[in-house]
Motif scaffolding. Structure first.
Motif, PDB file in Angstrom:
ATOM      1  N   VAL A 170      52.252  80.003 -29.806  1.00 10.78           N
ATOM      2  CA  VAL A 170      52.470  79.240 -29.035  1.00 10.78           C
ATOM      3  C   VAL A 170      51.354  78.369 -28.055  1.00 10.78           C
ATOM      4  N   GLN A 171      50.493  79.090 -27.793  1.00 12.40           N
ATOM      5  CA  GLN A 171      49.414  78.735 -26.994  1.00 12.40           C
ATOM      6  C   GLN A 171      48.533  77.904 -27.531  1.00 12.40           C
ATOM      7  N   ASN A 172      48.559  78.391 -29.151  1.00  7.84           N
ATOM      8  CA  ASN A 172      47.625  77.363 -29.971  1.00  7.84           C
ATOM      9  C   ASN A 172      48.148  76.203 -30.138  1.00  7.84           C
ATOM     10  N   ILE A 173      49.690  75.979 -30.338  1.00  8.00           N
ATOM     11  CA  ILE A 173      50.083  74.765 -30.283  1.00  8.00           C
ATOM     12  C   ILE A 173      50.041  74.049 -29.001  1.00  8.00           C
ATOM     13  N   TRP A 174      50.059  74.611 -28.086  1.00  4.44           N
ATOM     14  CA  TRP A 174      49.898  74.112 -26.546  1.00  4.44           C
ATOM     15  C   TRP A 174      48.545  73.558 -26.530  1.00  4.44           C
ATOM     16  N   LEU A 175      47.454  74.371 -26.830  1.00  6.86           N
ATOM     17  CA  LEU A 175      46.364  73.884 -26.505  1.00  6.86           C
ATOM     18  C   LEU A 175      46.011  72.551 -27.528  1.00  6.86           C
ATOM     19  N   VAL A 176      46.181  72.680 -28.683  1.00  9.18           N
ATOM     20  CA  VAL A 176      45.991  71.560 -29.740  1.00  9.18           C
ATOM     21  C   VAL A 176      46.717  70.241 -29.139  1.00  9.18           C
ATOM     22  N   GLY A 177      47.866  70.530 -28.701  1.00  7.92           N
ATOM     23  CA  GLY A 177      48.806  69.473 -28.198  1.00  7.92           C
ATOM     24  C   GLY A 177      48.238  68.695 -27.080  1.00  7.92           C
TER      25      GLY A 177
END
Length: 196
Positions: free
Chosen positions: A128-135
């Motif tokens: 989820v953190q990966n999703i959030w940072l790229v987002g």
């Protein structure tokens, strides 16, 4: 899959990432291609023994409305009538309407239980953190909601969860306003570190 250019460094994305309430999402939709890139980045999260426990259920279009109604039904089933807040169903429906996508955050437990459950929860959270940072780098806003009723049968049925799969909340995903200025309230890291 083509790669969408991002405009922030990793350090900037980490420092700038904030929860963005769906109520402030713009009318410009996040595209399916952008969402697919976010999900691809989730797949690179670290995980012990390569169990890759993260699972995501995507609701778009009319399915967002269906998801909101399943959540309303779960809320009304779990909260005693006298304690129900009239605004709660309205908020759930409005957030679904304002979001480009609703992403159920799920974890598939290793059937062999070859590692502690907390490690798989940590891996799911890192995805989820990966999703959030790229987002964040793409100008996409997100809000992680984790209401207690996400474990209700109404939600399990709607999400068609497999045996050993659990939903831990959902990401409301939408385009964040460019002028949005969210200030961090972090205390200094020096207060949280001890040198041995």
């Amino acid at each position: 899959m083509s790669t969408i250019k991002v405009e922030q460094t990793v350090l900037e994305s980490i420092k700038n990432r904030r929860s963005v309430y769906p109520e402030v999402f713009t009318d410009e939709l996040v595209t399916k291609e952008e969402l697919e890139q976010l999900l691809e980045m989730a797949n690179y999260a670290p995980n012990h023994k390569l169990t890759q426990p993260w699972r995501f259920k995507v609701a778009a279009g009319d399915r967002k409305t269906d998801f909101a109604e399943a959540m309303v039904a779960a809320y009304e089933a779990v909260v005693p009538v006298e304690k129900q807040l009239p605004k709660k169903p309205r908020t759930l429906r409005k957030r679904a309407q304002k979001s480009s996508f609703m992403l159920a955050i799920c974890m598939q437990r290793d059937p062999k239980a070859s590692l502690p459950e907390w490690e798989e929860l940590a891996a799911m959270s890192m995805a989820v953190q990966n999703i959030w940072l790229v987002g964040e780098a793409m100008g996409i806003g997100m809000y992680w909601g984790s209401p207690g009723f996400m474990v209700r049968p109404e939600i399990r049925e709607f999400l068609q969860l497999a045996e050993g799969e659990t939903c831990y909340g959902l990401l409301f995903i939408g385009r964040k306003p460019e002028e949005l200025d969210l200030v961090s309230s972090r205390t200094p890291i020096s207060e949280k570190v001890s040198w041995l």
